[in-house]
Scaffold this motif. Structure first.
Motif, PDB file in Angstrom:
ATOM      1  N   ASP A 198       0.814  -1.229   0.000  1.00  0.00           N
ATOM      2  CA  ASP A 198       0.000   0.000   0.000  1.00  0.00           C
ATOM      3  C   ASP A 198       0.842   1.272   0.000  1.00  0.00           C
ATOM      4  N   ASN A 199       2.099   1.161   0.418  1.00  0.00           N
ATOM      5  CA  ASN A 199       2.997   2.319   0.412  1.00  0.00           C
ATOM      6  C   ASN A 199       3.770   2.457  -0.896  1.00  0.00           C
ATOM      7  N   GLY A 200       3.482   1.574  -1.860  1.00  0.00           N
ATOM      8  CA  GLY A 200       4.164   1.619  -3.147  1.00  0.00           C
ATOM      9  C   GLY A 200       5.515   0.933  -3.144  1.00  0.00           C
ATOM     10  N   ARG A 201       5.825   0.209  -2.057  1.00  0.00           N
ATOM     11  CA  ARG A 201       7.109  -0.484  -1.951  1.00  0.00           C
ATOM     12  C   ARG A 201       7.008  -1.865  -2.595  1.00  0.00           C
ATOM     13  N   GLU A 202       8.001  -2.177  -3.422  1.00  0.00           N
ATOM     14  CA  GLU A 202       8.049  -3.499  -4.056  1.00  0.00           C
ATOM     15  C   GLU A 202       8.615  -4.521  -3.080  1.00  0.00           C
ATOM     16  N   ASN A 203       7.965  -5.673  -3.024  1.00  0.00           N
ATOM     17  CA  ASN A 203       8.411  -6.786  -2.188  1.00  0.00           C
ATOM     18  C   ASN A 203       8.685  -7.972  -3.098  1.00  0.00           C
ATOM     19  N   ILE A 204       9.964  -8.231  -3.361  1.00  0.00           N
ATOM     20  CA  ILE A 204      10.328  -9.290  -4.283  1.00  0.00           C
ATOM     21  C   ILE A 204      10.267 -10.634  -3.572  1.00  0.00           C
ATOM     22  N   ILE A 205       9.496 -11.538  -4.142  1.00  0.00           N
ATOM     23  CA  ILE A 205       9.296 -12.863  -3.571  1.00  0.00           C
ATOM     24  C   ILE A 205      10.328 -13.842  -4.115  1.00  0.00           C
ATOM     25  N   SER A 206      10.605 -13.738  -5.427  1.00  0.00           N
ATOM     26  CA  SER A 206      11.589 -14.650  -6.011  1.00  0.00           C
ATOM     27  C   SER A 206      12.136 -14.084  -7.323  1.00  0.00           C
ATOM     28  N   PHE A 207      13.263 -14.667  -7.720  1.00  0.00           N
ATOM     29  CA  PHE A 207      13.865 -14.407  -9.024  1.00  0.00           C
ATOM     30  C   PHE A 207      13.813 -15.711  -9.801  1.00  0.00           C
ATOM     31  N   ALA A 208      13.739 -15.608 -11.111  1.00  0.00           N
ATOM     32  CA  ALA A 208      13.758 -16.799 -11.966  1.00  0.00           C
ATOM     33  C   ALA A 208      14.709 -16.537 -13.120  1.00  0.00           C
ATOM     34  N   ARG A 209      15.620 -17.484 -13.327  1.00  0.00           N
ATOM     35  CA  ARG A 209      16.636 -17.320 -14.370  1.00  0.00           C
ATOM     36  C   ARG A 209      16.625 -18.541 -15.271  1.00  0.00           C
ATOM     37  N   GLU A 210      17.586 -18.571 -16.205  1.00  0.00           N
ATOM     38  CA  GLU A 210      17.682 -19.646 -17.175  1.00  0.00           C
ATOM     39  C   GLU A 210      17.533 -21.008 -16.492  1.00  0.00           C
ATOM     40  N   ASP A 211      16.836 -21.898 -17.175  1.00  0.00           N
ATOM     41  CA  ASP A 211      16.585 -23.260 -16.673  1.00  0.00           C
ATOM     42  C   ASP A 211      15.756 -23.255 -15.394  1.00  0.00           C
ATOM     43  N   GLY A 212      14.975 -22.217 -15.208  1.00  0.00           N
ATOM     44  CA  GLY A 212      14.087 -22.146 -14.054  1.00  0.00           C
ATOM     45  C   GLY A 212      12.653 -21.919 -14.511  1.00  0.00           C
ATOM     46  N   TRP A 213      11.767 -21.968 -13.561  1.00  0.00           N
ATOM     47  CA  TRP A 213      10.333 -21.800 -13.819  1.00  0.00           C
ATOM     48  C   TRP A 213       9.822 -20.608 -13.022  1.00  0.00           C
ATOM     49  N   THR A 214       8.767 -19.978 -13.524  1.00  0.00           N
ATOM     50  CA  THR A 214       8.111 -18.914 -12.783  1.00  0.00           C
ATOM     51  C   THR A 214       6.632 -18.928 -13.082  1.00  0.00           C
ATOM     52  N   GLY A 215       5.900 -18.213 -12.252  1.00  0.00           N
ATOM     53  CA  GLY A 215       4.462 -18.092 -12.432  1.00  0.00           C
ATOM     54  C   GLY A 215       3.809 -17.895 -11.082  1.00  0.00           C
ATOM     55  N   ASP A 216       2.547 -17.540 -11.106  1.00  0.00           N
ATOM     56  CA  ASP A 216       1.795 -17.374  -9.865  1.00  0.00           C
ATOM     57  C   ASP A 216       0.954 -18.625  -9.660  1.00  0.00           C
ATOM     58  N   ARG A 217       1.470 -19.532  -8.847  1.00  0.00           N
ATOM     59  CA  ARG A 217       0.824 -20.826  -8.633  1.00  0.00           C
ATOM     60  C   ARG A 217      -0.565 -20.669  -8.009  1.00  0.00           C
ATOM     61  N   ALA A 218      -0.722 -19.732  -7.079  1.00  0.00           N
ATOM     62  CA  ALA A 218      -2.033 -19.527  -6.446  1.00  0.00           C
ATOM     63  C   ALA A 218      -3.079 -19.131  -7.487  1.00  0.00           C
ATOM     64  N   SER A 219      -2.746 -18.183  -8.348  1.00  0.00           N
ATOM     65  CA  SER A 219      -3.676 -17.747  -9.390  1.00  0.00           C
ATOM     66  C   SER A 219      -3.934 -18.881 -10.393  1.00  0.00           C
ATOM     67  N   LEU A 220      -2.888 -19.621 -10.736  1.00  0.00           N
ATOM     68  CA  LEU A 220      -3.013 -20.736 -11.680  1.00  0.00           C
ATOM     69  C   LEU A 220      -3.987 -21.787 -11.158  1.00  0.00           C
ATOM     70  N   LEU A 221      -3.868 -22.133  -9.885  1.00  0.00           N
ATOM     71  CA  LEU A 221      -4.678 -23.217  -9.327  1.00  0.00           C
ATOM     72  C   LEU A 221      -6.092 -22.783  -8.959  1.00  0.00           C
ATOM     73  N   THR A 222      -6.260 -21.522  -8.546  1.00  0.00           N
ATOM     74  CA  THR A 222      -7.584 -21.064  -8.111  1.00  0.00           C
ATOM     75  C   THR A 222      -8.380 -20.375  -9.222  1.00  0.00           C
ATOM     76  N   GLY A 223      -7.667 -19.861 -10.230  1.00  0.00           N
ATOM     77  CA  GLY A 223      -8.344 -19.087 -11.267  1.00  0.00           C
ATOM     78  C   GLY A 223      -8.664 -17.678 -10.813  1.00  0.00           C
ATOM     79  N   GLU A 224      -8.169 -17.296  -9.638  1.00  0.00           N
ATOM     80  CA  GLU A 224      -8.422 -15.950  -9.119  1.00  0.00           C
ATOM     81  C   GLU A 224      -7.357 -14.976  -9.610  1.00  0.00           C
ATOM     82  N   PRO A 225      -7.697 -13.684  -9.680  1.00  0.00           N
ATOM     83  CA  PRO A 225      -6.710 -12.688 -10.111  1.00  0.00           C
ATOM     84  C   PRO A 225      -5.474 -12.707  -9.218  1.00  0.00           C
ATOM     85  N   SER A 226      -4.346 -12.489  -9.838  1.00  0.00           N
ATOM     86  CA  SER A 226      -3.074 -12.482  -9.120  1.00  0.00           C
ATOM     87  C   SER A 226      -2.934 -11.220  -8.289  1.00  0.00           C
TER      88      SER A 226
END
Length: 193
Positions: free
Chosen positions: A63-91
């Motif tokens: 809410d203060n506009g501060r970015e909170n980085i959860i993870s990084f993903a690089r070559e030979d890695g995977w990324t995505g929002d698993r919660a949104s993928l599994l629930t169909g809810e907005p990320s």
């Protein structure tokens, strides 16, 4: 562009060329420029994403506009929002490129079908998810129990390549400390070692 994903899979499991053909048939290739979004908060995530080249970050903005980085993903890695993928809810999160990146996306329905049709592929996916769960548990433990210096040294030890590829402000965000604290910790650490 399928070659890197095929190599990644072949390093983990043995598949037939017919299996690889099934996987390649459902791959969607995407390029992102630096700072370009793959996912924006409010959108529903519908893919499994393999990084062929580049570096991405998974984060939210408070809410203060501060970015909170959860993870990084690089070559030979995977990324995505698993919660949104599994629930169909907005990320509630964003994914964007820190570097120009090349990706392979596989839509959820196609990915699920690959897991059903190719048992070894399903086993590989489960092994990746289990490893990811352990990494998440360790990250939570570090966030709660480690000092700022311990967090930084743990990050550098686990991800030496990221410590030089990622801007310091993003590392600070990932560690949950201010950029000023990170600067101080880095100076103190350099003096000690």
């Amino acid at each position: 562009m399928f070659g890197p994903l095929k190599q990644y899979i072949s390093n983990k499991i043995t598949l037939t060329e017919a299996d690889y053909a099934k996987i390649e048939a459902v791959c969607i290739y995407k390029k992102l420029r630096k700072r370009q979004y793959l996912l924006q908060e409010g959108d529903v995530w519908k893919y499994n994403c393999f990084i062929v080249k580049g570096l991405l970050r998974f984060y939210n903005v408070d809410d203060n506009g501060r970015e909170n980085i959860i993870s990084f993903a690089r070559e030979d890695g995977w990324t995505g929002d698993r919660a949104s993928l599994l629930t169909g809810e907005p990320s509630q999160n964003n994914i964007d490129a820190i570097e120009d990146s090349e990706l392979i996306l596989i839509a959820k329905a196609n990915f699920d079908k690959l897991c059903r049709d190719i048992p070894a592929f399903n086993d590989m996916v489960n092994a990746i998810l289990n490893k990811s769960f352990i990494v998440s548990q360790n990250r939570i433990h570090a966030a709660i129990a480690f000092t700022a210096e311990q967090k930084y040294l743990d990050f550098v030890q686990k991800y030496p390549d990221l410590s030089v590829r990622v801007p310091q402000a993003m590392i600070a965000s990932y560690l949950g400390i201010t950029p000023e604290t990170l600067s101080r910790v880095r100076k103190e650490s350099a003096r000690k070692h």
